[in-house]
Design an enzyme around this catalytic site. Structure first.
Site, PDB file in Angstrom:
ATOM      1  N   GLU A 117      12.030  48.458  19.440  1.00 25.94           N
ATOM      2  CA  GLU A 117      11.716  46.950  20.036  1.00 25.94           C
ATOM      3  C   GLU A 117       9.849  46.639  20.139  1.00 25.94           C
ATOM      4  OE1 GLU A 117      13.566  45.710  23.083  1.00 25.94           O
ATOM      5  OE2 GLU A 117      15.690  45.972  22.174  1.00 25.94           O
ATOM      6  N   HIS A 140       8.525  35.916  26.728  1.00 20.56           N
ATOM      7  CA  HIS A 140       8.584  36.598  25.787  1.00 20.56           C
ATOM      8  C   HIS A 140       8.599  34.827  24.347  1.00 20.56           C
ATOM      9  CE1 HIS A 140      11.852  38.430  22.867  1.00 20.56           C
ATOM     10  NE2 HIS A 140      12.282  38.876  23.795  1.00 20.56           N
ATOM     11  N   ARG A 170       4.745  42.589  23.570  1.00 21.56           N
ATOM     12  CA  ARG A 170       4.807  41.453  23.906  1.00 21.56           C
ATOM     13  C   ARG A 170       3.913  40.066  23.708  1.00 21.56           C
ATOM     14  NH1 ARG A 170      10.140  41.381  27.445  1.00 21.56           N
ATOM     15  NH2 ARG A 170      11.145  42.725  25.587  1.00 21.56           N
ATOM     16  N   HIS A 184       9.709  35.034  31.210  1.00 20.27           N
ATOM     17  CA  HIS A 184      10.958  35.947  30.936  1.00 20.27           C
ATOM     18  C   HIS A 184      11.119  36.718  32.103  1.00 20.27           C
ATOM     19  CE1 HIS A 184      13.464  38.471  28.468  1.00 20.27           C
ATOM     20  NE2 HIS A 184      13.133  39.148  28.293  1.00 20.27           N
ATOM     21  N   GLU A 213      12.271  43.908  38.851  1.00 18.64           N
ATOM     22  CA  GLU A 213      11.539  42.849  39.129  1.00 18.64           C
ATOM     23  C   GLU A 213      10.908  42.719  40.020  1.00 18.64           C
ATOM     24  OE1 GLU A 213      13.053  40.381  36.305  1.00 18.64           O
ATOM     25  OE2 GLU A 213      11.340  38.813  36.324  1.00 18.64           O
ATOM     26  N   ARG A 234       4.849  44.396  30.419  1.00 23.82           N
ATOM     27  CA  ARG A 234       5.806  45.369  30.438  1.00 23.82           C
ATOM     28  C   ARG A 234       6.207  45.234  28.676  1.00 23.82           C
ATOM     29  NH1 ARG A 234      11.342  44.753  29.647  1.00 23.82           N
ATOM     30  NH2 ARG A 234      11.462  42.399  30.275  1.00 23.82           N
TER      31      ARG A 234
HETATM   32  C1  SIN Z   1      14.579  41.606  24.746  1.00 28.24           C
HETATM   33  O1  SIN Z   1      16.224  41.790  24.728  1.00 28.24           O
HETATM   34  O2  SIN Z   1      13.609  40.909  23.573  1.00 28.24           O
HETATM   35  C2  SIN Z   1      14.044  41.886  25.616  1.00 28.24           C
HETATM   36  C3  SIN Z   1      14.295  43.196  26.057  1.00 28.24           C
HETATM   37  C4  SIN Z   1      13.612  43.177  27.958  1.00 28.24           C
HETATM   38  O3  SIN Z   1      13.508  42.611  27.482  1.00 28.24           O
HETATM   39  O4  SIN Z   1      12.998  43.838  27.596  1.00 28.24           O
END
Ligand code: SIN
Length: 501
Positions: A113, A229, A274, A331, A355, A366
């Protein structure tokens, strides 16, 4: 006869709260939650998995470096190294609790990711990781003799004796309340994404535990750092389904309204951290809708991305052959109740984890799939430590106070507040927008009453205040009014500190 032992009260049934409650054994635990167990809360919705350096050639140090780089080097490096070093053992512990992580020919299947230099993310049930992990921990907690349950009650006040937290007040839906004395209180109440007009969080994630700690005078940290996000499904609603970053890890690409690739300017392309991707999407949306093109992904959507597939199909979109319309949405809150490595807050007897807490581990942004990891690693540590705390006998003349969170806003005022925060403290901010929002909270007649009475408004005011005080752009806190970006020396210093470990 010995006095009965006060329970450790854990507030919140998500992964952090369940991990804390399980780790507290054999100390008695009272586990309380606003919703019914297995409902509400962000853990259940988490699609991304859990990051751990498990691949040959990967290391806890490399995981730590990616965590700190994504966090704009604002992280507490010692906390980061502890977290990433504990990650493989956390995965093994979850397996021992009954979580069946997805496998491939090589063993545990590892995905990638945003912000990760290598594939190091385990999933369970494809994009249903949060639900699978929560279900396994809930089953364990249900069977644990040391845990008592209270569901559908709101912890709306903290009991303090001589400055230490020694209990909570619980209020049920009928308005009946009861004060429960505790050896210690652990808040694991989740984030505040639902205070924003657009969020991937369930509607209940409004910062109730954070506001409780705020009302009791606990120290707060980094409140201005809210992660957006980049790819929530653009349905136009308040709670937006997440379109997991794991899709980009598998090859999906972001495109602008003309179909041009959006992230090609960055060396990590669509897997950039992100905050960077979210701002790019936000800016591109000024010219037209942005979409995620996942049409080139191999077959196997049903196994790997069942949640995204169902959410898209419910909107009439078949992501296997159509672009997915996406938009940024609130998010994750990196800020929260300031805690140390044990989860201890500035108030004796009050702990926080997950959180709602801020240990500095996530820095300014994060890293993907570090949140469930933090919930498990820090939850277990905090549960163990808090369980050691025993109540002092009450001193004659001790001062006892009940510190209340106070009434919340009504639905219309909550909606107004969500719009205000979105425009003033969203993915791209300006001093002017934040000042105007603060003025609105303070000056308008009706909002003045809200700020005095509505705990959501007090929390929003504190977030805006922290954002206004942050002098430059850093991680998810980004202003478009010409301030400097994070200084090169901050990054260089962070790299030096992590290299020295
Ligand atoms: C996601 O699945 O894109 C979010 C994962 C996360 O918030 O770490």
């Amino acid at each position: 006869m010995a006095a009965p032992r006060q329970p450790l009260v854990v507030v919140g049934h998500g992964i952090a709260g369940l991990s804390a409650a399980l780790a507290a054994a054999p100390a008695p635990v009272l586990l309380v939650n606003r919703a019914r167990s297995g409902e509400g809360g962000s853990s259940l919705l988490a699609q991304g998995g859990i990051a751990a350096a498990l691949a040959p050639g990967d290391s806890a140090w490399a995981h730590a470096r990616d965590t700190a780089a994504a966090g704009a080097w604002h992280n507490d490096i010692r906390m980061v190294l502890r977290l990433t070093a504990a990650a493989p053992a956390a995965i093994a512990w979850l397996q021992a609790q009954g979580v069946a992580f997805d496998r491939d020919q090589a063993g545990l299947a590892l995905g990638r990711e945003g912000g990760h230099g290598v594939a190091r993310i385990v999933h369970a049930g494809g994009d249903r990781t949060g639900a699978r992990v929560t279900a396994a921990l809930l089953a364990r907690a249900r069977a644990a003799a040391h845990i008592q349950w209270r569901e559908q009650v709101d912890a709306d006040a903290l009991l303090l004796r001589d400055g230490a937290v020694v209990g909570v007040r619980l209020r049920d839906a009928a308005g009946c309340s009861e004060v429960v004395e505790a050896a210690a209180v652990v808040l694991a109440t989740g984030g505040l994404g639902a205070l924003y007009a657009h969020s991937t969080n369930p509607a209940g994630c409004t910062g109730s535990g954070l506001a409780l700690a705020q009302a009791a005078g606990a120290r707060m940290r980094d409140l201005e750092f809210v992660q957006f996000h980049p790819t929530a499904l653009a349905t136009g609603g308040a709670t937006l389904p997440l379109v997991t970053e794991a899709l980009r890890g598998a090859g999906a690409r972001l495109r602008d309204h003309r179909g041009r690739l959006l992230m090609d300017f960055h060396p990590m392309a669509d897997l950039a951290p992100r905050d960077i991707v979210a701002r790019t999407v936000w800016q591109a949306q000024r010219a037209g809708p942005v979409s995620l093109d996942a049409t080139s992904l191999p077959q196997g959507w049903e196994a790997a991305f069942p949640t995204v597939l169902a959410a898209c199909v419910a909107q009439g979109i078949d992501p296997r052959c159509m672009p997915i319309p996406v938009t940024p949405a609130a998010h994750f809150h990196m800020g929260g109740i300031a805690v140390d490595a044990d989860g201890a807050s500035s108030l004796p007897g009050l702990y926080a984890v997950g959180e709602v807490a801020c240990s500095g581990v996530h820095g300014g942004n994060r890293l993907a799939s570090n949140s469930l990891l933090e919930g498990v690693v820090c939850g277990r540590r905090t549960g163990e430590v808090a369980a050691q705390r025993t109540c002092m006998p009450t001193r004659p003349g001790a001062s006892t106070r009940l510190l209340r969170r106070g009434p919340g806003l009504d639905a219309a005022d909550r909606a107004a507040l969500r719009r205000l925060l979105w425009s003033a403290a969203g993915p791209v901010r300006s001093v002017e927008s934040m000042r105007q929002a603060q003025d609105e909270l303070q000056a308008q007649d009706e909002l003045q009453a809200l700020a005095a009475e509505g705990w959501q408004a007090r929390l929003a005011a504190a977030l805006l205040d922290a954002a206004r005080r942050r002098p430059g752009n850093l991680g998810a806190h980004w202003r478009d009014d010409g301030v400097a970006s994070v200084d090169a020396h901050v990054a260089a210093d962070g790299q030096r500190r992590i290299s020295a470990q």
